[in-house]
Motif scaffolding. Structure first.
Motif, PDB file in Angstrom:
ATOM      1  N   SER A  51     -19.793  13.335  14.837  1.00  0.00           N
ATOM      2  CA  SER A  51     -20.412  14.621  13.882  1.00  0.00           C
ATOM      3  C   SER A  51     -19.996  15.701  14.633  1.00  0.00           C
ATOM      4  O   SER A  51     -19.557  16.624  13.955  1.00  0.00           O
ATOM      5  N   ASP A 171     -18.080  12.599   6.917  1.00  0.00           N
ATOM      6  CA  ASP A 171     -18.955  12.309   8.383  1.00  0.00           C
ATOM      7  C   ASP A 171     -19.887  11.070   7.659  1.00  0.00           C
ATOM      8  O   ASP A 171     -20.907  11.353   6.958  1.00  0.00           O
ATOM      9  N   GLU A 172     -19.357   9.933   7.812  1.00  0.00           N
ATOM     10  CA  GLU A 172     -20.220   8.620   7.344  1.00  0.00           C
ATOM     11  C   GLU A 172     -20.613   8.682   5.820  1.00  0.00           C
ATOM     12  O   GLU A 172     -21.692   8.745   5.751  1.00  0.00           O
TER      13      GLU A 172
HETATM   14 MG    MG Z   1     -22.851  11.299  13.136  1.00  0.00          MG
END
Ligand code: MG
Ligand code: ADP
Length: 250
Positions: A51, A171-172
């Protein structure tokens, strides 16, 4: 597909990127290039810096050392117009960050109108196009709390796309979703990839990485341990750390 602004074909260029929080170094000398039209997936254990890497690309975190260029513009340059530079970059988070009190259409038009100064009609036309692209056109008058997580995430993608970014960071994007809702979001991302969007995607969805990524990066403890096509990094990793990680997630 848009070519990188400097004519090199390089859309994102990260050189010698390090980031520390106090004494804790969470990224150490990362070099990553993403070509225009390329899909790069970042995998790695929790806490490995994925991240932070993504957040350093659009300067949500300011790197401690190194440089980031996007479409030929150096975002780490002290004289950069950071607001203008960020307009090239769309970002989709695990938590969708939609405004719950605004309709879906208002969510996808607000930044277009305020930042890009588009008229209401123009912003709505573009918003509608992108909502249709990700399969939630019929929800434009709904409010986010009335939607499933998968629908909300697709609205967040449509919102980012409506700003005409040159590159999309994810991000995910499916980590907060119930399993049965993951497929629709990955489907929308896959379509985007097929249309030639440049994408940097942090994900635990190995099937997606295997099928959609041009390249996979494995990160561990703030370092880029290995990278290559999914057929190599996921199917036949060179490094023990990659093998150990994959054994846990596959
Ligand atoms: Mg992360
Ligand atoms: P990942 O996304 O791979 O799980 P992160 O980039 O979120 O990893 O975090 C990497 C490391 O940096 C972790 O040890 C995390 O606790 C730390 N970290 C992230 N953001 C901050 C912050 N704002 N302040 C201090 N430490 C942070």
């Amino acid at each position: 597909m848009s070519a990188a602004g400097d004519g090199s074909g390089r859309m994102v260029e990260i050189r010698g990127l390090s980031k520390s929080f106090g004494d804790l170094e969470v990224l150490s000398g990362i070099d990553v290039t993403v070509e225009a039209g390329e899909v790069v997936c970042v995998i790695g254990p929790s806490g490995s810096g994925k991240s932070t890497l993504l957040r350093c690309v659009n300067m949500l975190e300011v790197p401690t050392a190194g440089s980031v260029h996007v479409s030929g513009v150096e975002l780490t340059h002290r004289d950069v117009d950071i607001d203008a530079a960020r307009r090239m970059i769309g970002m989709v988070f695990q938590q969708f960050n939609l405004f719950g009190h605004l309709s879906v259409m208002d969510n996808v038009t607000i930044a277009q109108r305020r930042v890009l100064r588009r008229t209401k009609g123009e912003a709505e036309r573009i918003g509608r196009e992108n909502l249709a692209k990700v399969g939630v056109a019929e929800k434009e008058s709904s409010y986010p709390p009335q939607l499933s997580g998968g629908q909300q995430q697709r609205v967040a993608i449509a919102r980012a796309l409506s700003m005409n970014p040159e590159v999309m960071l994810f991000d995910e994007p499916t980590s907060a979703l119930d399993p049965e809702l993951v497929g629709d979001v990955l489907g929308a991302m896959r379509q985007l990839a097929e249309e030639g969007m440049t994408m940097l995607v942090v994900t635990h969805e190995m099937q997606f990485a295997r099928e959609v990524a041009d390249r996979v990066l494995f990160m561990d403890e703030g370092m880029l341990v290995e990278q290559g096509p999914p057929s190599q990094v996921i199917a036949d990793p060179r490094h023990e750390r990659t093998r150990t990680f994959l054994a846990r997630v596959l």
